[in-house]
Design a protein around this motif. Structure first.
Motif, PDB file in Angstrom:
ATOM      1  N   ALA A  80       0.634  -1.393   0.179  1.00 12.38           N
ATOM      2  CA  ALA A  80       0.050   0.054   0.065  1.00 12.38           C
ATOM      3  C   ALA A  80       0.834   1.129  -0.058  1.00 12.38           C
ATOM      4  N   SER A  81       1.940   1.304   0.709  1.00 10.80           N
ATOM      5  CA  SER A  81       2.736   2.396   0.946  1.00 10.80           C
ATOM      6  C   SER A  81       3.508   2.784  -0.654  1.00 10.80           C
ATOM      7  N   GLN A  82       3.790   1.661  -1.405  1.00  6.01           N
ATOM      8  CA  GLN A  82       4.419   1.941  -2.779  1.00  6.01           C
ATOM      9  C   GLN A  82       3.279   2.586  -3.710  1.00  6.01           C
ATOM     10  N   ARG A  83       2.129   1.817  -3.498  1.00 10.19           N
ATOM     11  CA  ARG A  83       1.291   2.450  -4.408  1.00 10.19           C
ATOM     12  C   ARG A  83       0.722   3.874  -4.045  1.00 10.19           C
ATOM     13  N   GLU A  84       0.720   4.176  -2.808  1.00  9.27           N
ATOM     14  CA  GLU A  84       0.702   5.455  -2.473  1.00  9.27           C
ATOM     15  C   GLU A  84       1.925   6.534  -3.087  1.00  9.27           C
ATOM     16  N   ARG A  85       3.148   6.017  -3.188  1.00  9.46           N
ATOM     17  CA  ARG A  85       3.991   6.572  -3.644  1.00  9.46           C
ATOM     18  C   ARG A  85       4.069   7.000  -5.236  1.00  9.46           C
ATOM     19  N   ASN A  86       3.453   6.084  -5.883  1.00  8.49           N
ATOM     20  CA  ASN A  86       3.126   5.994  -7.194  1.00  8.49           C
ATOM     21  C   ASN A  86       4.234   6.328  -8.310  1.00  8.49           C
ATOM     22  N   LEU A  87       5.269   6.138  -7.901  1.00  9.70           N
ATOM     23  CA  LEU A  87       6.426   6.214  -9.031  1.00  9.70           C
ATOM     24  C   LEU A  87       6.530   5.206  -9.816  1.00  9.70           C
ATOM     25  N   ASP A  88       7.202   5.523 -10.943  1.00  7.23           N
ATOM     26  CA  ASP A  88       7.468   4.435 -12.178  1.00  7.23           C
ATOM     27  C   ASP A  88       8.705   4.835 -12.772  1.00  7.23           C
ATOM     28  N   PHE A  89       9.228   4.058 -13.342  1.00  8.26           N
ATOM     29  CA  PHE A  89      10.624   4.181 -14.194  1.00  8.26           C
ATOM     30  C   PHE A  89      10.811   3.221 -15.276  1.00  8.26           C
ATOM     31  N   LYS A  90      11.591   3.591 -16.198  1.00  2.58           N
ATOM     32  CA  LYS A  90      12.385   2.553 -17.060  1.00  2.58           C
ATOM     33  C   LYS A  90      13.707   2.961 -17.526  1.00  2.58           C
ATOM     34  N   SER A  91      14.495   1.813 -17.771  1.00  5.38           N
ATOM     35  CA  SER A  91      16.083   2.436 -17.915  1.00  5.38           C
ATOM     36  C   SER A  91      16.511   1.335 -18.727  1.00  5.38           C
ATOM     37  N   PRO A  92      17.516   1.864 -19.862  1.00  5.46           N
ATOM     38  CA  PRO A  92      18.082   0.712 -20.772  1.00  5.46           C
ATOM     39  C   PRO A  92      19.395   0.400 -19.710  1.00  5.46           C
ATOM     40  N   ILE A  93      19.891  -0.591 -19.822  1.00  4.09           N
ATOM     41  CA  ILE A  93      21.048  -1.329 -19.346  1.00  4.09           C
ATOM     42  C   ILE A  93      22.101  -1.634 -20.215  1.00  4.09           C
ATOM     43  N   ASP A  94      23.170  -0.930 -20.682  1.00  2.57           N
ATOM     44  CA  ASP A  94      23.997  -1.380 -21.602  1.00  2.57           C
ATOM     45  C   ASP A  94      25.376  -1.861 -20.976  1.00  2.57           C
ATOM     46  N   GLU A  95      25.741  -3.114 -20.989  1.00  4.53           N
ATOM     47  CA  GLU A  95      26.778  -3.509 -20.131  1.00  4.53           C
ATOM     48  C   GLU A  95      27.866  -3.899 -20.807  1.00  4.53           C
ATOM     49  N   LEU A  96      29.195  -3.627 -20.541  1.00  4.32           N
ATOM     50  CA  LEU A  96      30.401  -4.255 -21.028  1.00  4.32           C
ATOM     51  C   LEU A  96      31.097  -4.878 -19.750  1.00  4.32           C
ATOM     52  N   GLY A 123      33.010 -11.532 -11.931  1.00  5.20           N
ATOM     53  CA  GLY A 123      33.971 -10.490 -12.792  1.00  5.20           C
ATOM     54  C   GLY A 123      33.735  -9.063 -12.404  1.00  5.20           C
ATOM     55  N   PHE A 124      33.762  -8.400 -13.384  1.00  3.18           N
ATOM     56  CA  PHE A 124      33.780  -6.739 -13.161  1.00  3.18           C
ATOM     57  C   PHE A 124      33.001  -6.254 -14.371  1.00  3.18           C
ATOM     58  N   GLY A 125      32.439  -5.148 -14.246  1.00  2.00           N
ATOM     59  CA  GLY A 125      31.820  -4.499 -15.464  1.00  2.00           C
ATOM     60  C   GLY A 125      31.486  -3.139 -15.424  1.00  2.00           C
ATOM     61  N   VAL A 126      31.187  -2.356 -16.367  1.00  2.00           N
ATOM     62  CA  VAL A 126      30.540  -0.987 -16.338  1.00  2.00           C
ATOM     63  C   VAL A 126      29.394  -0.956 -17.027  1.00  2.00           C
ATOM     64  N   PHE A 127      28.430  -0.343 -16.765  1.00  2.00           N
ATOM     65  CA  PHE A 127      27.053  -0.357 -17.433  1.00  2.00           C
ATOM     66  C   PHE A 127      26.675   1.222 -17.458  1.00  2.00           C
ATOM     67  N   GLU A 128      25.560   1.542 -18.778  1.00  2.00           N
ATOM     68  CA  GLU A 128      25.171   2.916 -18.908  1.00  2.00           C
ATOM     69  C   GLU A 128      23.638   2.590 -18.495  1.00  2.00           C
ATOM     70  N   MET A 129      23.263   3.785 -17.907  1.00  2.00           N
ATOM     71  CA  MET A 129      21.727   3.616 -17.760  1.00  2.00           C
ATOM     72  C   MET A 129      21.123   4.953 -17.917  1.00  2.00           C
ATOM     73  N   ASN A 130      19.920   4.858 -18.018  1.00  2.00           N
ATOM     74  CA  ASN A 130      19.357   6.391 -18.358  1.00  2.00           C
ATOM     75  C   ASN A 130      17.864   6.305 -17.742  1.00  2.00           C
ATOM     76  N   PRO A 131      17.621   6.501 -16.206  1.00  2.00           N
ATOM     77  CA  PRO A 131      16.372   6.366 -16.070  1.00  2.00           C
ATOM     78  C   PRO A 131      15.242   7.365 -16.365  1.00  2.00           C
ATOM     79  N   GLN A 132      14.020   6.907 -16.930  1.00  2.00           N
ATOM     80  CA  GLN A 132      13.192   7.685 -17.342  1.00  2.00           C
ATOM     81  C   GLN A 132      11.807   7.759 -16.625  1.00  2.00           C
ATOM     82  N   GLY A 133      11.044   8.530 -16.545  1.00  2.00           N
ATOM     83  CA  GLY A 133       9.609   8.586 -15.842  1.00  2.00           C
ATOM     84  C   GLY A 133       8.672   8.652 -16.843  1.00  2.00           C
ATOM     85  N   LEU A 134       7.294   8.092 -16.641  1.00  2.00           N
ATOM     86  CA  LEU A 134       6.231   8.385 -17.509  1.00  2.00           C
ATOM     87  C   LEU A 134       5.392   9.545 -17.015  1.00  2.00           C
TER      88      LEU A 134
END
Length: 271
Positions: A80-96, A123-134
């Motif tokens: 219920a607390s998450q539904r009250e917060r009402n946030l959303d997102f998506k992000s690409p994850i490009d990993e090397l 192992g070890f890696g790096v990734f690119e992200m770009n969080p977006q909201g609707l």
């Protein structure tokens, strides 16, 4: 004994090979908007490329270039607390990334006597992200908005970087499909060092601070910072928006690889 060591080294060297393959599977994340959902409705299709170098029948190293998407939505949460917060997102994850693999059983591509093995990897890696909201039907990049007041007097922390390190680790099983083709089924988690894959980590910013510091983007920053269903949003200022913990993400699926090169086979007298 010396002759045996030399012969073993020669055989081990002869088992070295290179494989080039493709990855097809899925990706998901664990964080504030999806705290415990493994392979749930937020899981998305992922793909990529992999190059494996087999050192011997126990050890391999692999390089990965993976592409996926992570997403979540508070409105679909059972909390219920998450539904009250009402946030959303998506992000690409490009990993090397690069990883070492250890086979629990002796495994050699093309050898019917050693045709499969479970394995673990890290192992070890790096990734690119770009969080977006609707907002409406449009996805908006969140990092430039500084939704938690980053870079202001209320929150002097610098905006988070869209390039981040990660530590991949996991389990899998590999098997010969033919003399030159290997199929691996694996599941790997990624430990990250950021809580902002979902753009949520700290507290609610003061809307007046966002309006004063975000210029023309101020109204949008205010709207994306607090999408809660509460009637009095002024009461949210300074309250917990995220848990401050680092987020995780995962890639799981199948790697289909083809042998490119193998050194000379061990001598017939050994066999």
């Amino acid at each position: 004994m010396l002759a045996g060591i030399i012969l073993y080294s020669s055989v081990a060297f002869s088992q070295r090979s290179i494989e080039l393959g493709g990855f097809l599977g899925c990706s998901f994340y664990l964080g504030e908007l999806n705290p415990s959902g493994f392979f749930n409705q937020f899981t998305r299709v992922a793909g990529g490329l992999a190059v494996r170098y087999n050192i011997n029948n126990r050890l391999s190293v692999r390089g990965n270039l993976f592409f996926g998407t992570v997403t979540a939505d508070d409105s679909q949460s059972p909390s219920a607390s998450q539904r009250e917060r009402n946030l959303d997102f998506k992000s690409p994850i490009d990993e090397l990334s690069a990883q070492a693999e250890f086979n629990f059983l002796e495994y050699t591509l093309g050898d019917p006597k050693h045709s499969f093995s479970p394995y673990i990897f890290a192992g070890f890696g790096v990734f690119e992200m770009n969080p977006q909201g609707l907002i409406g039907s449009q996805w908006v990049a969140l990092q430039p908005l500084g939704t938690e007041g980053q870079g202001t007097s209320a929150n002097p922390k610098r905006p988070y970087s869209l390039t981040q390190p990660a530590i991949p680790f996991g389990i899998g099983i590999k098997a010969n499909f033919s003399k030159t083709i290997c199929i691996s089924l694996e599941w790997g988690m990624r430990k990250t060092f950021t809580g902002y894959i979902d753009d949520v980590s700290g507290t609610y910013a003061n809307p007046s601070v966002l309006l004063a510091n975000r210029g023309a983007a101020g109204p949008l920053a205010v709207e994306m910072a607090d999408k809660s269903l509460t009637a009095d949003k002024a009461a949210d200022v300074g309250e917990q928006r995220g848990d401050g913990k680092d987020d995780w993400y995962s890639f799981a699926g199948i790697v289909l690889s083809f042998k490119l090169r193998m050194h000379s086979k061990p001598c017939a007298s050994y066999n």
